[in-house]
Design a protein around this motif. Structure first.
Motif, PDB file in Angstrom:
ATOM      1  N   LEU A  69       0.197  -1.595   0.123  1.00  0.00           N
ATOM      2  CA  LEU A  69      -0.199   0.150  -0.061  1.00  0.00           C
ATOM      3  C   LEU A  69       0.978   1.651  -0.128  1.00  0.00           C
ATOM      4  N   GLY A  70       2.046   1.015  -0.331  1.00  0.00           N
ATOM      5  CA  GLY A  70       3.397   2.532  -0.169  1.00  0.00           C
ATOM      6  C   GLY A  70       3.498   2.975   1.281  1.00  0.00           C
ATOM      7  N   PHE A  71       2.804   2.503   2.372  1.00  0.00           N
ATOM      8  CA  PHE A  71       3.385   3.057   3.868  1.00  0.00           C
ATOM      9  C   PHE A  71       4.589   2.869   3.826  1.00  0.00           C
ATOM     10  N   TYR A  72       4.907   1.342   4.031  1.00  0.00           N
ATOM     11  CA  TYR A  72       6.477   1.101   4.026  1.00  0.00           C
ATOM     12  C   TYR A  72       7.592   1.692   3.573  1.00  0.00           C
ATOM     13  N   THR A  73       7.523   2.476   2.644  1.00  0.00           N
ATOM     14  CA  THR A  73       8.529   2.704   2.191  1.00  0.00           C
ATOM     15  C   THR A  73       8.282   4.126   1.937  1.00  0.00           C
ATOM     16  N   MET A  74       6.907   4.821   2.080  1.00  0.00           N
ATOM     17  CA  MET A  74       6.811   6.265   2.074  1.00  0.00           C
ATOM     18  C   MET A  74       7.992   7.238   1.936  1.00  0.00           C
ATOM     19  N   CYS A  75       8.777   7.062   3.031  1.00  0.00           N
ATOM     20  CA  CYS A  75       9.944   8.217   3.388  1.00  0.00           C
ATOM     21  C   CYS A  75      11.611   7.416   2.194  1.00  0.00           C
ATOM     22  N   GLY A  81      12.550   4.193  -5.570  1.00  0.00           N
ATOM     23  CA  GLY A  81      10.881   3.346  -5.697  1.00  0.00           C
ATOM     24  C   GLY A  81      10.159   3.687  -4.714  1.00  0.00           C
ATOM     25  N   GLY A  82      10.288   4.940  -3.802  1.00  0.00           N
ATOM     26  CA  GLY A  82       9.485   5.321  -2.718  1.00  0.00           C
ATOM     27  C   GLY A  82       9.102   6.545  -2.718  1.00  0.00           C
ATOM     28  N   ALA A  83       7.817   7.051  -1.632  1.00  0.00           N
ATOM     29  CA  ALA A  83       7.280   8.062  -2.409  1.00  0.00           C
ATOM     30  C   ALA A  83       7.808   9.436  -2.174  1.00  0.00           C
ATOM     31  N   GLY A  84       9.289   8.910  -1.521  1.00  0.00           N
ATOM     32  CA  GLY A  84      10.147  10.335  -1.395  1.00  0.00           C
ATOM     33  C   GLY A  84       9.780  12.118  -0.594  1.00  0.00           C
ATOM     34  N   MET A  85       9.209  10.616   0.822  1.00  0.00           N
ATOM     35  CA  MET A  85       8.134  12.203   1.391  1.00  0.00           C
ATOM     36  C   MET A  85       9.732  12.361   2.387  1.00  0.00           C
ATOM     37  N   GLY A  86       9.369  14.118   2.572  1.00  0.00           N
ATOM     38  CA  GLY A  86      10.771  13.887   4.075  1.00  0.00           C
ATOM     39  C   GLY A  86      10.122  13.882   5.015  1.00  0.00           C
ATOM     40  N   TYR A  87      10.827  14.487   5.885  1.00  0.00           N
ATOM     41  CA  TYR A  87      10.741  14.343   7.634  1.00  0.00           C
ATOM     42  C   TYR A  87       9.760  14.021   8.434  1.00  0.00           C
ATOM     43  N   ALA A 113       8.758   1.709   7.242  1.00  0.00           N
ATOM     44  CA  ALA A 113      10.265   1.716   7.091  1.00  0.00           C
ATOM     45  C   ALA A 113      10.964   1.916   8.453  1.00  0.00           C
ATOM     46  N   HIS A 114      11.380   1.305   9.374  1.00  0.00           N
ATOM     47  CA  HIS A 114      11.790   1.877  10.608  1.00  0.00           C
ATOM     48  C   HIS A 114      13.938   2.309  10.111  1.00  0.00           C
ATOM     49  N   TRP A 115      14.522   3.502  10.602  1.00  0.00           N
ATOM     50  CA  TRP A 115      15.738   3.909   9.646  1.00  0.00           C
ATOM     51  C   TRP A 115      16.436   3.062   9.794  1.00  0.00           C
ATOM     52  N   SER A 116      16.293   1.731  11.167  1.00  0.00           N
ATOM     53  CA  SER A 116      18.073   1.266  11.254  1.00  0.00           C
ATOM     54  C   SER A 116      17.284  -0.475  10.542  1.00  0.00           C
ATOM     55  N   ASP A 132      20.740  -3.733  -7.158  1.00  0.00           N
ATOM     56  CA  ASP A 132      20.371  -4.294  -7.734  1.00  0.00           C
ATOM     57  C   ASP A 132      19.676  -5.721  -7.242  1.00  0.00           C
ATOM     58  N   ALA A 133      20.856  -6.225  -6.062  1.00  0.00           N
ATOM     59  CA  ALA A 133      20.653  -7.678  -5.558  1.00  0.00           C
ATOM     60  C   ALA A 133      19.556  -7.175  -4.661  1.00  0.00           C
ATOM     61  N   VAL A 134      19.877  -6.369  -3.958  1.00  0.00           N
ATOM     62  CA  VAL A 134      19.407  -6.502  -2.399  1.00  0.00           C
ATOM     63  C   VAL A 134      17.756  -5.573  -2.159  1.00  0.00           C
ATOM     64  N   LEU A 135      17.937  -4.803  -2.664  1.00  0.00           N
ATOM     65  CA  LEU A 135      16.323  -3.237  -2.593  1.00  0.00           C
ATOM     66  C   LEU A 135      14.752  -4.089  -2.808  1.00  0.00           C
ATOM     67  N   PRO A 136      15.634  -5.055  -4.251  1.00  0.00           N
ATOM     68  CA  PRO A 136      13.780  -5.575  -4.382  1.00  0.00           C
ATOM     69  C   PRO A 136      13.106  -6.041  -2.633  1.00  0.00           C
ATOM     70  N   ASP A 137      14.210  -6.983  -2.754  1.00  0.00           N
ATOM     71  CA  ASP A 137      13.336  -7.345  -1.299  1.00  0.00           C
ATOM     72  C   ASP A 137      13.112  -6.530   0.423  1.00  0.00           C
ATOM     73  N   LEU A 138      14.250  -5.210   0.296  1.00  0.00           N
ATOM     74  CA  LEU A 138      14.082  -4.410   1.152  1.00  0.00           C
ATOM     75  C   LEU A 138      12.667  -3.943   1.575  1.00  0.00           C
ATOM     76  N   MET A 139      12.699  -3.492  -0.179  1.00  0.00           N
ATOM     77  CA  MET A 139      11.765  -2.336  -0.004  1.00  0.00           C
ATOM     78  C   MET A 139      10.593  -3.591  -0.365  1.00  0.00           C
ATOM     79  N   SER A 140      10.096  -4.533  -0.558  1.00  0.00           N
ATOM     80  CA  SER A 140       8.605  -4.977  -0.311  1.00  0.00           C
ATOM     81  C   SER A 140       8.616  -6.016   1.367  1.00  0.00           C
ATOM     82  N   GLY A 141       9.390  -5.287   1.928  1.00  0.00           N
ATOM     83  CA  GLY A 141       8.889  -5.754   3.392  1.00  0.00           C
ATOM     84  C   GLY A 141       9.785  -6.871   3.713  1.00  0.00           C
TER      85      GLY A 141
END
Length: 411
Positions: A69-75, A81-87, A113-116, A132-141
């Protein structure tokens, strides 16, 4: 909606409303469904203190639903591939999560997504093809991270780290240890900070680099779990690296400039913790106000007694002030300003005000305030820990003072 909440930009108001709907329609019912597991520490953790596979599956499922739904990667930056919302959005969203979920519905604490633990602006420095190897699975949770900076002899003064990455051909060999690493027992990848130039590091002119390392790499070991106050299991761990091979593409950002990335992460953590404290305090105050209006002593509701109502009023003032300070700090960061002093103020003020608010609400509940099913003790322990995390209150006061003495009088 309060006057403060309605004063957010329209996109943040919309975000908070849709996030609230997700929490109430998906997360809270899921937690209630699995409460027999999630709220029972004997089932939540294995015998050695790790989160059980069953619970970890529930956590991952909620995280992945949030990502869809885009909440996890909102920032997360748009380039990733995220929403690029700010602080400011980061603060507003996390404050809403903790306000609604509090300490009771902790399953909701993973919907952003918690910063750490998950994808954040730090990953904008990833290099292809490792990205390319690690980002997709991190972005999908599906997978998660940990942030490995602190060491046994380097906590508040992170420039004193001893872990080293020594040159080995076109890459490095990583050797050393880390401690107090959140999510260490479960992370699939770690952002590790190591000395790459002892000379520069000793002169405090850089010399520390950041690397992204897979936790299943040969020589990478979760040496121990650290059981913390109030929990029979652990989310914290100690790591050891025994000549772990680091390839050139695993360098995160610029060589010898990793400390800047570390401070970016810590800054995100301070905004997160300010939001966590404000949201938790608001939940606690609402709990206390409701109780004070219904509980009677000496023939009247206890809200009529100044010994009850005045502490609640005091905390309401402090939490309101903390909210405004934290919001201002987030807005300054969104404007591209460093705002070191303001971020330090926000985290310190919010966490101390939040902890005190929870303590006061526990007090007016009497013995009931210590009952596990009230969850006030869990909230208190959580905020008491945060007084140390991402910069202790003492270290942050030192930073505020240093900024003032350096001529930053903008108050």
């Amino acid at each position: 909606m309060s006057a403060i909440a309605s004063d957010y930009p329209e996109e943040i108001i919309a975000l908070r409303e849709s996030l609230t709907a997700f929490l109430k329609k998906v997360v809270l019912p899921a937690h209630d469904k699995y409460a027999h597991i999630l709220d029972d520490s004997r089932r939540r953790y294995t015998a050695e203190g790790r989160t059980s596979p069953e619970v970890w599956s529930i956590i991952r499922d909620i995280r992945q639903q949030s990502a869809e739904l885009g909440f996890y990667t909102m920032c997360v930056p748009e380039a990733l591939g995220g929403a690029g919302m700010g602080y400011l959005a980061y603060f507003a969203a996390w404050e809403r999560v903790f306000h609604i979920c509090s300490a009771r519905y902790w399953l909701g604490h993973g919907v952003i997504a918690h910063w750490s633990r998950g994808p954040s602006p730090l990953l904008a420095r990833l290099r292809p093809p490792f990205r390319d190897a690690v980002l997709p699975d991190l972005m999908s949770g599906k997978k998660s991270l940990c942030f490995a900076l602190s060491e046994p002899g380097a906590g508040s003064d992170a420039t004193m780290i001893k872990t080293q990455a020594t040159v080995d051909g076109d890459g490095w060999r990583l050797t050393g240890s880390k401690i107090w690493i959140t999510n260490a027992p479960y992370a699939d990848h770690a952002i590790v900070f190591a000395v790459t130039s002892p000379e520069l590091a000793q002169a405090r002119r850089g010399g520390i680099s950041a690397f992204i390392v897979s936790t299943d790499a040969p020589g990478f070991e979760v040496e121990s779990l650290i059981k913390m106050w109030g929990a029979s299991g652990s989310d914290e761990g100690q790591l050891r690296f025994d000549a772990v091979r680091i390839e050139p593409e695993q360098l995160l950002g610029e060589l010898h400039r990793g400390f800047e990335l570390a401070m970016l992460g810590v800054g995100l953590g301070r905004i997160y913790n300010a939001a966590r404290a404000v949201g938790t305090a608001r939940w606690a105050l609402e709990t206390g106000i409701d109780y004070a209006g219904t509980r009677e002593t000496f023939g009247a509701p206890i809200k009529s007694h100044q010994g009850v109502s005045f502490p609640l009023a005091e905390s309401a003032m402090q939490v309101h002030a903390a909210h405004l300070v934290a919001r201002n700090a987030a807005e300054l960061l969104d404007q591209g300003k460093r705002a070191q002093k303001e971020v330090a103020m926000a985290k310190t003020l919010a966490v101390e005000a939040g902890r005190l608010a929870v303590d006061r609400v526990m007090q007016i509940h009497g013995a009931m305030g210590f009952a596990n099913d009230m969850h006030l003790t869990s909230a208190y322990i959580s905020l008491r820990k945060v007084m140390v995390a991402d910069g202790s209150s003492e270290i942050l006061r030192r930073q505020i003072a240093n900024n003032l003495f350096a001529g930053d009088f903008d108050l």
